[in-house]
Design an enzyme around this catalytic site. Structure first.
Site, PDB file in Angstrom:
ATOM      1  N   ARG A 109       0.802  -1.226   0.000  1.00  0.00           N
ATOM      2  CA  ARG A 109       0.000   0.000   0.000  1.00  0.00           C
ATOM      3  C   ARG A 109       0.834   1.275   0.000  1.00  0.00           C
ATOM      4  O   ARG A 109       1.905   1.324   0.600  1.00  0.00           O
ATOM      5  CB  ARG A 109      -0.940   0.012   1.215  1.00  0.00           C
ATOM      6  N   HIS A 134      -1.006  -2.498  -4.388  1.00  0.00           N
ATOM      7  CA  HIS A 134      -0.403  -3.333  -5.444  1.00  0.00           C
ATOM      8  C   HIS A 134      -0.396  -2.652  -6.812  1.00  0.00           C
ATOM      9  O   HIS A 134      -0.778  -3.247  -7.819  1.00  0.00           O
ATOM     10  CB  HIS A 134      -1.114  -4.680  -5.515  1.00  0.00           C
ATOM     11  N   HIS A 205       3.017 -12.739  -5.736  1.00  0.00           N
ATOM     12  CA  HIS A 205       1.867 -12.869  -4.841  1.00  0.00           C
ATOM     13  C   HIS A 205       1.256 -14.268  -4.915  1.00  0.00           C
ATOM     14  O   HIS A 205       0.030 -14.421  -4.972  1.00  0.00           O
ATOM     15  CB  HIS A 205       0.809 -11.822  -5.195  1.00  0.00           C
ATOM     16  N   ASP A 278      -2.045  -9.943   8.304  1.00  0.00           N
ATOM     17  CA  ASP A 278      -1.835  -9.256   7.027  1.00  0.00           C
ATOM     18  C   ASP A 278      -0.886  -8.107   7.299  1.00  0.00           C
ATOM     19  O   ASP A 278      -1.252  -6.936   7.216  1.00  0.00           O
ATOM     20  CB  ASP A 278      -3.172  -8.763   6.450  1.00  0.00           C
ATOM     21  N   GLU A 343       5.062 -12.307   0.783  1.00  0.00           N
ATOM     22  CA  GLU A 343       5.445 -11.335  -0.242  1.00  0.00           C
ATOM     23  C   GLU A 343       6.694 -10.575   0.204  1.00  0.00           C
ATOM     24  O   GLU A 343       6.631  -9.739   1.105  1.00  0.00           O
ATOM     25  CB  GLU A 343       4.292 -10.361  -0.500  1.00  0.00           C
TER      26      GLU A 343
END
Length: 379
Positions: A109, A134, A205, A278, A343
């Site tokens: 982000r 992304h 990803h 996350d 990631e």
């Protein structure tokens, strides 16, 4: 009469072989190459297959630079497909997802869809709680790369993101190389050059399912992250700018820990804010590609994934937003937390956090990043 019978047998055998021939065209993971052949704009898409002598197979489409399948042996020697994805390129085109994708121009982000570079403010399209995620709604996961398969173990993809594309400055020439080794490792090399100061943060990803079964959840898998610190997020999943210790928190994965053991502890505000895990971890590896950044393991299959990277951070995403609305390969409906993403990256919103490792790329410089996904078996 005997001659006639022999002729009939030959004809029947020919027809039998002709009927079975299409099966031989399928990949080990059951993919049909024809389902990946189309034209997007003026560019052709295809499916590329990498193999090694151990029987490992990696299938990649140049639409979005996506890893479509990874077949690796389990503890019993049976091949398992350990990533989520679709059976056809049309599904990748029509169903919004990041499955297996090359992410750019900026992974993760950027706060409020804006950043300043050399005194110039850039406004980006917002596609995630008021932020840019992304690379924006038309990031690299939705572009068609030029592809060149060097041999059965190497695939090169290239793409030029134009100045102003998704709001980012500079014509950015990108190259991504996928290399399958004989020790069951997928090496991904990223390179980029620009003609104007810009920001770059490329990653992959892939959604890993270590059971090789898209019906199972990730709760019993063991995860280890080689990081003492992490970057907390607010309720919009945006980093707060802090770097906090994992010590004494549910973010501590320095020793092997089952993912499901703490993920629903929403009394811990970070798990509530992230809808589970996350978050970005600050790695202890200091860019050393020889040091393990993270390890993911299934006791059911014995399959182990070790991640290595030159990047300073890694985003552990537990598939919290998979919700049973997407049907993937082999008709399997993907439910919440049926996979894990790891990631490798610059920290989220780095362009707006001047004290964090820089994502700035200038003319005359070359962006280089490397990640390795290495598979093995624990019996």
């Amino acid at each position: 009469m005997k001659k006639i019978l022999l002729t009939l047998v030959s004809v029947l055998t020919l027809f039998s072989c002709t009927e079975k021939a299409p099966i031989g065209k399928l990949t080990q993971s059951g993919l049909d190459k024809k389902n990946f052949e189309t034209t997007v704009g003026d560019k052709k898409t295809d499916l590329y297959v990498l193999t090694n002598t151990n029987g490992m197979e990696v299938c990649i489409t140049n639409f979005g630079g996506r890893i479509v399948s990874i077949m690796v042996p389990d503890k019993d020697g049976n091949l398992k497909d350990v990533v989520l994805g679709f059976d056809s390129v049309q599904d990748y085109i029509n169903i919004p997802s990041d499955f297996g994708a090359a992410i750019g121009r900026y992974a993760n982000r950027i706060g409020h869809g804006t950043f300043e570079l050399d005194g110039v403010k850039y406004d980006l399209p917002k596609n995630n709680f008021g932020h840019t995620l992304h690379g924006g709604p038309k990031g690299f996961q939705y572009v068609t790369f030029a592809a060149s398969q060097v041999d059965d173990k190497v695939l090169e993809l290239a793409y030029t993101a134009k100045d102003g594309e998704e709001g980012f400055p500079g014509n950015l020439n990108c190259k991504i190389t996928y290399i399958l080794s004989e020790d069951n490792a997928i090496q991904i090399k990223y390179e980029a050059e620009t003609d104007k100061p810009t920001v770059v943060n490329l990653t992959n990803h892939s959604y890993f399912n270590m059971d090789g079964d898209g019906n199972t959840k990730n709760s019993d898998w063991l995860l280890t992250i080689n990081g003492d610190k992490y970057t907390p997020v607010d309720s919009t999943f945006m980093t707060t700018g802090e770097i906090l210790t994992v010590e004494g928190t549910d973010m501590d994965f320095r020793t092997p820990t089952t993912i499901g053991s703490r993920i629903d502890n929403y009394s811990f505000v970070q798990l509530k804010n992230g809808n589970g895990y996350d978050h970005n971890w600050v790695l202890n590896t200091n860019g050393d590609i020889t040091k393990v950044a993270a390890t993911l393991e299934s006791s059911k299959t014995g399959i182990v994934l070790d991640v290595y990277t030159t990047e300073p951070g890694i985003q552990f995403y537990a598939g919290n937003f998979l919700d049973g609305t997407v049907k993937g390969k082999r008709g399997i409906v993907y439910q919440q937390r049926t996979a894990v993403c790891l990631e490798t990256q610059k920290y989220p919103d780095t362009p707006n956090k001047k004290d964090w490792p820089s994502a700035t790329l200038r003319p005359g410089e070359k962006y280089k990043s490397e990640t390795i996904f290495k598979f093995s078996v624990k019996k």
